[in-house]
Scaffold this motif. Structure first.
Motif, short mmCIF file in Angstrom:
data_model
loop_
_atom_site.label_atom_id
_atom_site.label_comp_id
_atom_site.label_asym_id
_atom_site.label_seq_id
_atom_site.Cartn_x
_atom_site.Cartn_y
_atom_site.Cartn_z
N MET A 193 4.28 11.72 -7.73
CA MET A 193 4.87 11.25 -6.47
C MET A 193 3.89 10.27 -5.84
N GLY A 194 4.38 9.46 -4.91
CA GLY A 194 3.51 8.52 -4.23
C GLY A 194 2.48 9.23 -3.36
N SER A 195 1.30 8.63 -3.22
CA SER A 195 0.27 9.15 -2.33
C SER A 195 0.23 8.27 -1.08
N LEU A 196 0.09 8.91 0.06
CA LEU A 196 0.13 8.15 1.31
C LEU A 196 -1.09 7.26 1.46
N ILE A 197 -0.86 5.99 1.69
CA ILE A 197 -1.98 5.07 1.88
C ILE A 197 -1.97 4.48 3.29
N VAL A 198 -0.75 4.22 3.84
CA VAL A 198 -0.67 3.73 5.22
C VAL A 198 0.24 4.68 6.01
N PRO A 199 -0.33 5.46 6.95
CA PRO A 199 0.52 6.41 7.69
C PRO A 199 1.62 5.72 8.50
N PHE A 200 1.27 4.60 9.15
CA PHE A 200 2.26 3.90 9.96
C PHE A 200 1.91 2.43 10.04
N ILE A 201 2.91 1.61 9.84
CA ILE A 201 2.69 0.16 10.00
C ILE A 201 3.99 -0.42 10.54
N LYS A 202 3.88 -1.39 11.42
CA LYS A 202 5.08 -2.05 11.94
C LYS A 202 5.66 -2.95 10.85
N VAL A 203 6.98 -3.02 10.79
CA VAL A 203 7.62 -3.87 9.77
C VAL A 203 8.23 -5.07 10.48
N GLU A 204 7.46 -6.13 10.55
CA GLU A 204 7.92 -7.29 11.31
C GLU A 204 7.75 -8.56 10.49
N GLU A 205 8.79 -9.37 10.49
CA GLU A 205 8.70 -10.64 9.76
C GLU A 205 7.56 -11.46 10.31
N PRO A 206 6.82 -12.23 9.51
CA PRO A 206 6.99 -12.43 8.07
C PRO A 206 6.19 -11.43 7.22
N TYR A 207 5.94 -10.26 7.74
CA TYR A 207 5.29 -9.16 6.98
C TYR A 207 3.87 -9.50 6.52
N ASP A 208 3.17 -10.35 7.27
CA ASP A 208 1.83 -10.76 6.84
C ASP A 208 0.88 -9.58 6.72
N GLU A 209 0.96 -8.65 7.68
CA GLU A 209 0.02 -7.53 7.64
C GLU A 209 0.24 -6.70 6.38
N ILE A 210 1.50 -6.47 6.03
CA ILE A 210 1.81 -5.68 4.83
C ILE A 210 1.33 -6.42 3.57
N LYS A 211 1.57 -7.72 3.54
CA LYS A 211 1.17 -8.50 2.36
C LYS A 211 -0.34 -8.55 2.23
N GLU A 212 -1.01 -8.85 3.35
CA GLU A 212 -2.44 -9.13 3.25
C GLU A 212 -3.32 -7.89 3.23
N THR A 213 -2.86 -6.81 3.87
CA THR A 213 -3.74 -5.64 3.90
C THR A 213 -3.33 -4.56 2.90
N VAL A 214 -2.12 -4.65 2.38
CA VAL A 214 -1.69 -3.60 1.45
C VAL A 214 -1.42 -4.17 0.06
N ILE A 215 -0.40 -5.01 -0.03
CA ILE A 215 0.08 -5.43 -1.36
C ILE A 215 -0.99 -6.20 -2.14
N GLU A 216 -1.51 -7.24 -1.53
CA GLU A 216 -2.37 -8.13 -2.32
C GLU A 216 -3.73 -7.51 -2.70
N PRO A 217 -4.40 -6.76 -1.79
CA PRO A 217 -5.64 -6.10 -2.24
C PRO A 217 -5.38 -5.10 -3.37
N ILE A 218 -4.24 -4.41 -3.31
CA ILE A 218 -3.93 -3.44 -4.37
C ILE A 218 -3.68 -4.17 -5.69
N TRP A 219 -2.94 -5.27 -5.64
CA TRP A 219 -2.71 -6.05 -6.87
C TRP A 219 -4.02 -6.57 -7.45
N ASP A 220 -4.90 -7.10 -6.58
CA ASP A 220 -6.17 -7.64 -7.09
C ASP A 220 -6.95 -6.57 -7.83
#
Lengths: 438, 79
Positions: A341-368
């Motif tokens: 099952m998934g493990s919690l990494i971000v307890p709460f984050i706002k989902v607002e366009e253009p989603y920069d926070e999600i891209k820059e602090t979650v998705i891209e560091p994990i991909w790197d």
């Protein structure tokens, strides 16, 4: 008269449930009659041969398919999966039977015109058989030949404004629940972020450079209709961080039987009068609900968003108003190392366009991290297990949080890095020897 | 790294191993180029577009090979 005898497959039609065998026979007959005068670009009897090879597999108890190949469309490394039959002389219609993944629209909303057009295209240039939808979420076109691939891609992109989906070591087509379009529980606009990230990460979707597959899935609320928590490398689940608003009048209406519980979903038989204690309060997994002076009370800080009370009494209880999502990482199916099952990494984050926070602090560091450290064919969840959750926190920069803990510790050791220890690990050996003889 | 240098390194690297295997993981190519994956990806994509390399996919995993290397296409009567 069918081309191949299929006694074993025929058995599958004998039960009370709908059978894919009947569907295939219907399609085979449709193609044989060709009353619409379709100019078939692949063998007309492809479905007959498909039934034939399946019957043979049932007889032998093993598959007659091979998979994998260089088939694809120019410039794309995914979206087409080569399938070949290992009995091409017996079943020439399915000698090549490639799968194409077609990227589904967010929320899977279609017009009938669009559905008719893709079905017409696939009847002409493919077998006519589809999965609507595959477990990836894509529209799956089952069975065509190599020369048709570019033709289909051209028609999809030029006439239908439609892209292929992801397969192979790519970002897979992101998928989401129906979200705010139809559901009052959706805590964020799942379709907007699903479409937004699909467009943003086109390169990752079409040109494979990951160690293995990578999936985003978006659930609007913790009911998790897309099951993102069980199958997405990054799972986005809607949540809220304030209180569940309670309409006490509506609570009384449920208790008095004026409003059917579960929005009337269980009305098929008489379950007796609604019992709020038994059906809601006693079922709360964190025991955070009670009745006081005939009013329903919730200790919100104990609530773990199981959604049960809201599902049972949607007119009385609603999702909170300070909404966003929780992000979990590393879920996967049981190919290696068992299911996770998934493990919690971000307890709460706002989902607002253009989603920069999600891209820059979650998705891209994990991909790197995963692109650099992941072994070939290693999912993110396996890398997290191999290098540890601590490493995931290091690469993303998130602070450890009690909500990330899923179980009491089983490892008695604590490993400290030098920079985490006051004074570090270095010492003056001469100073040490003054007090400790060799 | 310039495109031409990347091309030479990849073609040499893959040709050297061509007797053993014809398909390579993305990471194998990034190692040959001695670049971080994100940077290597840009050069490797260009090699695919220029038809020096081609993709191979099992459906779940993708690999890269020199165009025409290996015998699958002819085994499936695709060439």
């Amino acid at each position: 008269m069918a081309k191949h005898e299929t006694p074993l497959l025929d058995q599958l039609e004998s039960g009370p449930w709908p059978s894919f065998v009947s569907d295939l026979k219907q399609e085979a007959e449709f193609r044989a009659k060709n009353e619409e005068n379709i100019e078939y670009q692949i063998p007309q009897d492809v479905v007959e041969d498909l039934l034939g090879v399946l019957e043979l597999s049932f007889k032998h108890g093993r598959t007659h398919w091979k998979h994998g190949g260089i088939v694809g469309v120019f410039g794309y490394g995914g979206g087409v999966i080569g399938r070949y039959c290992d009995q091409p002389e017996k079943f020439p219609g399915v000698a090549h039977f490639h799968t194409m993944r077609v990227s589904q629209p967010a929320g899977k909303f279609y017009t009938t015109k669009y559905l008719r057009e893709i079905c017409d295209l696939w009847a002409r240039r493919g077998s006519g058989i589809t999965n609507m939808h595959g477990s990836t979420g894509d529209i799956i076109f089952l069975g065509t030949t190599t020369p048709q691939l570019e033709e289909i891609f051209w028609e999809l992109t030029h006439n239908l404004n439609q892209d292929l989906g992801g397969s192979g070591s790519n970002l897979r087509t992101p998928s989401d629940c129906i979200g705010q379009a139809r559901c009052e529980f959706a805590c964020y606009d799942t379709q907007a972020i699903c479409h937004g990230l699909t467009v943003e990460y086109q390169d990752e979707l079409h040109r494979p450079a990951f160690p293995y597959k990578f999936k985003f899935k978006f659930d609007g609320c913790p009911n998790c209709c897309v099951a993102s928590i069980a199958r997405a490398d990054l799972s986005f689940i809607g949540t809220w961080r304030d209180e569940i608003p309670i309409d006490q009048e509506a609570v009384q209406a449920y208790i008095g039987g004026e409003i059917p519980p579960n929005a009337g979903a269980h009305s098929g038989r008489d379950w007796g009068p609604f019992d709020i204690q038994k059906e809601v309060i006693d079922n709360c997994p964190t025991d955070c609900m009670w009745m006081e002076d005939n009013k329903l009370m919730i200790d919100n800080k104990e609530c773990n968003r199981c959604m049960h009370c809201i599902n049972v009494m949607p007119r009385a209880l609603r999702i909170g108003n300070d909404r966003g999502c929780t992000i979990l990482a590393g879920a996967k199916a049981p190919i290696l190392d068992g299911a996770q099952m998934g493990s919690l990494i971000v307890p709460f984050i706002k989902v607002e366009e253009p989603y920069d926070e999600i891209k820059e602090t979650v998705i891209e560091p994990i991909w790197d991290w995963w692109m650099e450290e992941g072994k070939n064919r290693e999912r993110l969840g396996e890398l997290m297990k191999r290098q540890g959750f601590k490493k995931l926190l290091e690469v993303t920069g998130f602070k450890p949080d009690p909500r990330m803990v899923s179980e009491p510790r089983t490892n008695p050791y604590i490993f400290w890095n030098e920079d985490e220890v006051e004074g570090g690990f270095k010492r003056d050996i001469n100073e040490f020897r003054k007090h400790h003889q060799r | 790294m310039e495109y031409e240098e990347a091309k030479t390194r990849i073609v040499e690297g893959l040709t050297k191993k061509s007797k053993v295997k014809s398909k390579f993981y993305f990471n194998d190519l990034a190692k040959i180029l001695e670049l971080k994956p994100r940077i290597a990806k840009k050069l490797i994509n260009k090699l695919v577009i220029e038809e020096v390399l081609e993709y191979w996919s099992s459906g779940s995993t993708s690999m890269y090979g020199l165009k025409g290397a290996g015998k699958q296409a002819s085994a499936e009567h695709e060439d």
